[in-house]
Design an enzyme around this catalytic site. Structure first.
Site, short mmCIF file in Angstrom:
data_model
loop_
_atom_site.label_atom_id
_atom_site.label_comp_id
_atom_site.label_asym_id
_atom_site.label_seq_id
_atom_site.Cartn_x
_atom_site.Cartn_y
_atom_site.Cartn_z
N ASP A 92 -8.58 -6.13 -5.02
CA ASP A 92 -8.26 -4.99 -4.15
C ASP A 92 -9.39 -3.97 -4.21
O ASP A 92 -9.81 -3.57 -5.29
CB ASP A 92 -6.94 -4.37 -4.62
N ASP B 286 -12.73 -19.17 -14.23
CA ASP B 286 -11.30 -19.49 -14.23
C ASP B 286 -11.06 -21.00 -14.31
O ASP B 286 -9.92 -21.46 -14.25
CB ASP B 286 -10.60 -18.90 -13.00
N ASP C 277 -16.71 -16.85 -10.37
CA ASP C 277 -15.83 -17.88 -9.79
C ASP C 277 -15.47 -18.98 -10.79
O ASP C 277 -14.29 -19.26 -11.03
CB ASP C 277 -16.49 -18.41 -8.50
N SER D 129 0.85 -1.20 0.00
CA SER D 129 0.00 0.00 0.00
C SER D 129 0.89 1.25 0.00
O SER D 129 1.71 1.40 -0.90
CB SER D 129 -0.95 -0.05 1.21
N VAL E 146 -13.37 -18.34 -5.54
CA VAL E 146 -12.37 -17.30 -5.80
C VAL E 146 -12.47 -16.85 -7.27
O VAL E 146 -12.44 -17.68 -8.18
CB VAL E 146 -10.94 -17.82 -5.53
N HIS F 236 -7.10 -5.66 -0.37
CA HIS F 236 -6.00 -4.70 -0.32
C HIS F 236 -4.98 -5.07 0.75
O HIS F 236 -5.23 -4.88 1.94
CB HIS F 236 -6.53 -3.29 -0.07
CA LIG Z 1 -12.54 -19.85 -9.15
#
Ligand SMILES: [Ca+2]
Ligand SMILES: *[C@@H]1O[C@H](CO)[C@@H](O)[C@H](O)[C@H]1NC(C)=O
Ligand SMILES: *[C@@H]1O[C@H](CO)[C@@H](O)[C@H](O)[C@H]1NC(C)=O
Ligand SMILES: *[C@@H]1O[C@H](CO)[C@@H](O)[C@H](O)[C@H]1NC(C)=O
Ligand SMILES: *[C@@H]1O[C@H](CO)[C@@H](O)[C@H](O)[C@H]1NC(C)=O
Ligand SMILES: *[C@@H]1O[C@H](CO)[C@@H](O)[C@H](O)[C@H]1NC(C)=O
Ligand SMILES: *[C@@H]1O[C@H](CO)[C@@H](O)[C@H](O)[C@H]1NC(C)=O
Ligand SMILES: *[C@@H]1O[C@H](CO)[C@@H](O)[C@H](O)[C@H]1NC(C)=O
Ligand SMILES: *[C@@H]1O[C@H](CO)[C@@H](O)[C@H](O)[C@H]1NC(C)=O
Ligand SMILES: *[C@@H]1O[C@H](CO)[C@@H](O)[C@H](O)[C@H]1NC(C)=O
Ligand SMILES: *[C@@H]1O[C@H](CO)[C@@H](O)[C@H](O)[C@H]1NC(C)=O
Ligand SMILES: *[C@@H]1O[C@H](CO)[C@@H](O)[C@H](O)[C@H]1NC(C)=O
Length: 582
Positions: A447, A269, A266, A199, A275, A493
């Protein structure tokens, strides 16, 4: 170490190697460099403090693994000749037997120039002396914004340059010689010198790459608050969107939009783990209008916003919120994600990636009217009030009459005024590169305080400046020899993201960097660990930009892929400025 033992044996000096016998004010005093070692610096030898600290335990940190350490805690001060500025520096010195010829400079967060006791252990555990500075701000408890104004309207310019880059540079130069003296190693022996921070601490890292290139061997830079004039004012963008569109979403409604975005993006990917590792695919393939009409509910609560540093709000009580996501809320969310354009449609800045929390957009509840309304994001409010308008105030009292163009004007004003101190975007790193320095730069892809794309843009600025005329792939390949950027899937962040607990975090960066610098082991991928949730402890590798993570074989096989369309989503033309915005 052998060298030290030999020296001791030969010289028969009184310097014993145990921590307790080394950690004395007299030995510290003798180890200070001479006055004038750094031109204009005079040490206050009476200011030396030293105490041995044993069995100091650290766990649950994201920037270094758990450890129990011993060290000599040293502080002393120095002055700049001809000015009244007194600067206090702190160094955590490993026991002589644990010292591995390493020095680690550390930085701060928000308007703090140091986070000493939080960051310094991350060096000591690896045999490094860890250093930090108060910047000359009066004490380790004072931050830059406490001393920035001499009075309303009058800037304390020395404090700006100290915060901007000078204080950390001095602390490092002094610290390296002090380290050699303290451990009694010869002037010609190498002290591997590192920097680590996130940061504001990340910005401080870049300040050193740009202006102290010969001092460091390795910089570990997280989510840097660079492009300061834009970055600080940008905290107000979400509020201005709300005001302009005339809608102040209840926090629960925005949280629902975030949750639905995460759920939808999610799997893009290739691995369903909660995530969003590919926010670029989210941007390309998910339309938030599909969330309109979904039901949300949050019980009444006393909340305080998550996250480090900027934008933190006092805790608030909120009533229960029960409703369905409105078209207005989605319009606000989409406009925030789009980033700032001026009224002529020219891009002035960027925003957070899809899936990130909307902290800057938080609204406040008026119990008298039962309505949600504007809640000026503190980081942006203070920036404009104090650093642009030069008033000794922590916040703006209103955004009346403030438009997107006003915000662009604030960005230009901040950039211009602090171009040579805080902006921190000089893209020519030749000196650092020629000195053999290495950089690990990382940024949470979710972030919520400093846009992830801000780091990608600077990476590209360095690439184009250092390797102008070379093709994209050729310049990328050349840059990666010494400067590698890693986006951290799901990470917030400089922190874990509770909304995506299965995301990894690069906790062992110091280890990885020291292997690169000292052993030539290149981090093709960046070592990371899942630090919470059901997969806690699992190792993950992060892809080096511009490669993007992608899983095949039903989420089992990990690859780093080159995906032009995704890369292009991080490519920005800041045409609201006549000068290049690095
Ligand atoms: Ca994922
Ligand atoms: C530090 O911990 C070790 C191991 O538990 C113990 O032997 C030692 O006495 C402790 N030292 C101090 C100074 O507390
Ligand atoms: C280190 O020394 C400073 C100055 O005396 C003191 O304020 C601080 O608490 C000490 N830290 C530790 C961990 O002993
Ligand atoms: C500085 O200005 C603020 C209002 O902006 C005022 O409250 C404060 O008293 C002023 N301070 C001085 C020293 O004039
Ligand atoms: C090491 O360098 C410092 C600073 O230049 C100097 O003051 C000192 O005398 C040198 N020490 C030796 C042993 O040469
Ligand atoms: C969003 O998801 C979190 C779990 O990550 C949950 O605790 C929270 O209640 C959800 N919020 C809404 C508004 O649905
Ligand atoms: C999302 O869909 C709406 C409605 O179809 C459309 O107007 C809008 O342009 C789309 N937004 C994006 C970012 O594609
Ligand atoms: C939320 O509102 C709906 C529709 O008004 C109602 O049916 C439901 O009971 C409410 N839920 C809570 C928890 O108050
Ligand atoms: C800043 O002031 C505005 C207007 O009074 C208020 O809405 C906001 O909550 C304040 N922010 C902080 C962080 O104090
Ligand atoms: C650049 O490199 C990537 C990955 O190796 C490759 O897929 C792509 O085709 C290359 N682009 C050009 C223009 O050569
Ligand atoms: C990589 O991280 C794992 C934990 O995920 C750790 O055990 C290992 O030591 C790390 N490797 C390096 C080189 O830092
Ligand atoms: C997945 O990885 C395994 C182990 O490396 C390999 O044997 C297998 O062929 C891969 N499967 C796919 C579909 O790529």
């Amino acid at each position: 170490m052998n060298q030290l033992l030999t020296l001791l044996a030969v010289a028969g000096t009184a310097y014993a190697t145990s921590l307790s016998s080394a950690c004395t004010t007299s030995r510290i005093r003798e180890s200070l460099p001479d006055d004038g070692y750094l031109l204009g610096v005079t040490f206050d030898r009476d200011s030396v403090t030293a105490n041995a600290v044993y069995n100091s335990s650290h766990s649950g940190e994201v920037f270094f693994p758990d450890a129990t350490i011993n060290f000599c805690n040293v502080t002393f001060s120095y002055t700049h000749t001809g000015s009244g500025q007194n600067v206090i520096v702190g160094y955590y010195m490993p026991a002589p037997d644990d010292f591995k010829s390493r020095f680690l400079a550390t930085g701060g967060g928000a308007y703090a120039i140091q986070s000493g006791s939080m960051s310094a252990p991350g060096g000591v555990m690896y045999g490094a002396v860890s250093g930090f500075t108060d910047g000359g701000f009066g004490s380790m408890d004072n931050d830059f914004d406490d001393v920035f104004l001499l009075s309303n309207g009058t800037i304390n310019w020395p404090s700006v340059y100290m915060f901007g880059y000078q204080a950390i540079k001095e602390m490092t130069i002094i610290g390296k010689q002090f380290t050699k003296n303290f451990y009694d190693v010869s002037n010609s022996s190498k002290i591997y010198t590192y920097y680590q921070g996130c940061s504001e601490g990340g910005r401080e890292g870049w300040s050193q790459a740009q202006r102290a290139g010969t001092e460091y061997d390795g910089l570990i830079i997280g989510a840097p608050a660079i492009r300061y004039g834009q970055q600080q004012a940008n905290h107000l963008y979400s509020n201005i969107v709300e005001q302009t569109l005339g809608y102040y979403p209840p926090p629960c409604e925005l949280e629902k939009i975030v949750n639905e975005t995460i759920a939808a993006c999610d799997p893009l990917d290739g691995r369903k783990d909660g995530v969003v590792s590919r926010s670029d695919l989210c941007q390309l393939h998910f339309n938030m209008t599909s969330i309109i009409g979904k039901h949300y509910y949050c019980a009444a609560s006393t909340s305080s916003s998550l996250g480090l540093g900027f934008g933190k709000r006092a805790s608030d009580t909120e009533p229960a919120q029960n409703g369905t996501v409105s078209a207005e809320a989605v319009a606000v969310a989409q406009k925030i994600v789009d980033g700032l354009y001026d009224s002529q449609g020219r891009r002035a800045y960027i925003s957070y990636q899809m899936g990130a929390a909307f902290d800057d957009a938080a609204t406040s509840y008026d119990s008298a009217t039962g309505e949600w309304g504007l809640d000026i994001a503190g980081a942006g409010g203070e920036w404009v009030a104090r650093f642009l308008e030069l008033k000794d105030e922590d916040n703006l009292s209103s955004l009346e009459g403030v438009t997107y163009d006003t915000l662009v004007g604030w960005m230009k004003q901040g950039m211009t005024r602090y171009m040579d101190s805080l902006q921190t975007t000089i893209p020519d790193l030749t000196e650092f590169y020629e000195n053999g320095g290495k950089i690990i730069h990382f940024h949470g892809e979710q972030d919520e305080s400093i846009p992830t794309g801000s780091s990608v843009h600077y990476y590209n600025s360095v690439r184009q400046t250092m390797y102008s005329g070379q093709s994209y792939n050729a310049s990328t390949k050349a840059l990666q020899d010494w400067y590698r950027l890693f986006l951290v899937p799901g990470a917030a962040h400089c922190a874990l993201n509770d909304a995506q607990p299965n995301g990894p975090f690069p906790q062992t960066n110091f280890e990885v960097m020291s292997l690169w610098v000292e052993k030539g082991i290149v981090p093709e991928t960046l070592n990371a660990t899942i630090l919470q949730g059901e997969y806690e402890g699992n190792n993950e590798q992060l892809c080096a930009w511009p490669l993007r993570p992608y899983w095949t074989n039903n989420g089992k096989n990990f690859t780093c892929q080159y995906d032009q369309a995704s890369i292009d989503t991080f490519d920005y033309d800041f045409d609201a400025y006549k000068l290049p915005l690095y």
